[in-house]
Design a protein around this motif. Structure first.
Motif, short mmCIF file in Angstrom:
data_model
loop_
_atom_site.label_atom_id
_atom_site.label_comp_id
_atom_site.label_asym_id
_atom_site.label_seq_id
_atom_site.Cartn_x
_atom_site.Cartn_y
_atom_site.Cartn_z
N ASP A 65 7.87 -13.20 -1.78
CA ASP A 65 7.10 -14.16 -2.59
C ASP A 65 5.64 -13.75 -2.75
O ASP A 65 5.00 -14.12 -3.73
N THR A 66 5.10 -13.03 -1.77
CA THR A 66 3.69 -12.62 -1.79
C THR A 66 3.61 -11.14 -1.43
O THR A 66 3.41 -10.79 -0.28
N LEU A 67 3.77 -10.30 -2.43
CA LEU A 67 3.72 -8.87 -2.19
C LEU A 67 2.29 -8.43 -1.89
O LEU A 67 1.33 -9.02 -2.37
N HIS A 68 2.17 -7.36 -1.13
CA HIS A 68 0.88 -6.70 -0.92
C HIS A 68 0.50 -6.04 -2.25
O HIS A 68 1.37 -5.67 -3.06
N ALA A 69 -0.79 -5.87 -2.50
CA ALA A 69 -1.26 -5.26 -3.75
C ALA A 69 -0.64 -3.88 -3.98
O ALA A 69 -0.35 -3.51 -5.13
N ALA A 115 -2.85 1.88 4.26
CA ALA A 115 -3.82 2.30 5.28
C ALA A 115 -5.01 2.99 4.63
O ALA A 115 -6.16 2.75 5.04
N LEU A 116 -4.76 3.81 3.63
CA LEU A 116 -5.85 4.47 2.91
C LEU A 116 -6.80 3.44 2.31
O LEU A 116 -8.02 3.52 2.48
N LEU A 117 -6.26 2.44 1.63
CA LEU A 117 -7.09 1.45 0.95
C LEU A 117 -7.80 0.52 1.93
O LEU A 117 -8.86 -0.02 1.59
N ASP A 118 -7.25 0.35 3.11
CA ASP A 118 -7.96 -0.42 4.14
C ASP A 118 -9.25 0.28 4.56
O ASP A 118 -10.24 -0.36 4.89
N ARG A 119 -9.22 1.61 4.56
CA ARG A 119 -10.36 2.39 5.02
C ARG A 119 -11.27 2.89 3.88
O ARG A 119 -12.46 3.08 4.06
N THR A 120 -10.66 3.09 2.73
CA THR A 120 -11.39 3.62 1.57
C THR A 120 -11.03 2.76 0.36
O THR A 120 -10.05 3.06 -0.33
N PRO A 121 -11.78 1.71 0.10
CA PRO A 121 -11.40 0.75 -0.95
C PRO A 121 -11.36 1.32 -2.37
O PRO A 121 -10.62 0.80 -3.20
N ALA A 122 -12.11 2.36 -2.66
CA ALA A 122 -12.12 2.94 -4.02
C ALA A 122 -12.00 4.46 -3.93
O ALA A 122 -12.94 5.19 -4.24
N PRO A 123 -10.85 4.96 -3.55
CA PRO A 123 -10.71 6.40 -3.36
C PRO A 123 -10.67 7.17 -4.68
O PRO A 123 -10.15 6.68 -5.69
N SER A 124 -11.21 8.37 -4.66
CA SER A 124 -11.12 9.27 -5.81
C SER A 124 -9.72 9.87 -5.87
O SER A 124 -8.95 9.79 -4.91
N ASP A 125 -9.40 10.53 -6.98
CA ASP A 125 -8.12 11.22 -7.09
C ASP A 125 -7.96 12.25 -5.99
O ASP A 125 -6.89 12.39 -5.41
N ILE A 157 2.40 7.74 -8.11
CA ILE A 157 1.86 7.30 -6.82
C ILE A 157 0.34 7.20 -6.91
O ILE A 157 -0.24 6.19 -6.52
N ARG A 158 -0.30 8.23 -7.43
CA ARG A 158 -1.76 8.21 -7.57
C ARG A 158 -2.20 7.04 -8.45
O ARG A 158 -3.13 6.32 -8.12
N ALA A 159 -1.53 6.83 -9.57
CA ALA A 159 -1.88 5.73 -10.47
C ALA A 159 -1.69 4.38 -9.78
O ALA A 159 -2.52 3.46 -9.94
N ALA A 160 -0.63 4.25 -9.01
CA ALA A 160 -0.37 2.98 -8.31
C ALA A 160 -1.43 2.72 -7.24
O ALA A 160 -1.87 1.58 -7.06
N VAL A 161 -1.86 3.76 -6.53
CA VAL A 161 -2.91 3.59 -5.52
C VAL A 161 -4.19 3.12 -6.20
O VAL A 161 -4.87 2.20 -5.72
N LYS A 162 -4.52 3.70 -7.34
CA LYS A 162 -5.73 3.30 -8.06
C LYS A 162 -5.63 1.85 -8.54
O LYS A 162 -6.59 1.08 -8.44
N THR A 163 -4.47 1.46 -9.05
CA THR A 163 -4.26 0.07 -9.48
C THR A 163 -4.37 -0.87 -8.30
O THR A 163 -5.00 -1.93 -8.40
N THR A 196 -7.95 -1.47 -7.31
CA THR A 196 -8.59 -2.42 -8.22
C THR A 196 -8.17 -3.85 -7.88
O THR A 196 -9.01 -4.76 -7.81
N LYS A 197 -6.87 -4.06 -7.65
CA LYS A 197 -6.37 -5.39 -7.31
C LYS A 197 -7.01 -5.90 -6.02
O LYS A 197 -7.38 -7.07 -5.93
#
Length: 153
Positions: free
Chosen positions: A79-83, A109-119, A139-145, A148-149
């Motif tokens: 019901d409540t997916l992670h971003a 884990a990447l986004l927990d430590r680096t909220p806006a990672p480069s490619d 995968i890269r596009a989903a991480v970027k999305t 943002t979320k």
């Protein structure tokens, strides 16, 4: 031996040198982390221990030292997916799906430590998670999305 997984404490009667992956799958019935290679090279077994992405096939359960384990089952709910899970669906990342729980856990884990990672950062951090289907651009596009979320929250 006591193991804390996805917010729940479990008592398991196993050898301290048993890999966490087998405790999760065989003792606790938590099947999100997958066996891929057994030598921490593919990433299919990735889970978080105290917020850090680790390969559960090579981490002995006795080395947890009271750490909190988080698997894909505890990352979000239906019901409540992670971003990251939402972004994976949005970008239709999965094909065969075998590696996806490890990919998602590594990305979270990447986004927990680096909220806006480069490619380049995404590619470097995710490079230890192999995908036989080759969905790396998605995968890269989903991480970027997902980044943002998470920043919108």
């Amino acid at each position: 031996m006591e193991v804390r997984v996805n917010g729940n404490t479990h008592e398991v009667d196993v050898s301290a040198d048993m890999p966490l992956l087998w405790v999760l799958r065989d003792e606790l019935g938590i099947t999100g982390p997958k066996y891929g290679c057994g030598i921490a090279q593919c990433g299919a077994c990735t889970v978080h221990v105290d917020g850090v992405a680790v390969r559960s096939c090579q981490l002995a359960v006795g080395d947890l030292a009271g750490g909190e384990v988080l698997t894909i089952e505890g990352l979000g709910t239906p019901d409540t997916l992670h971003a990251v899970q939402e972004a994976w669906i949005e970008h239709q990342v999965a094909q065969c799906g075998y590696c996806q729980s490890g990919q998602i856990m590594q990305a979270a884990a990447l986004l927990d430590r680096t909220p806006a990672p480069s490619d380049d950062v995404i590619d470097a951090v995710m490079s230890g998670n192999l995908c036989r289907c080759g969905t790396y651009p998605r995968i890269r596009a989903a991480v970027k999305t997902a980044a943002t979320k998470l920043q919108e929250v």
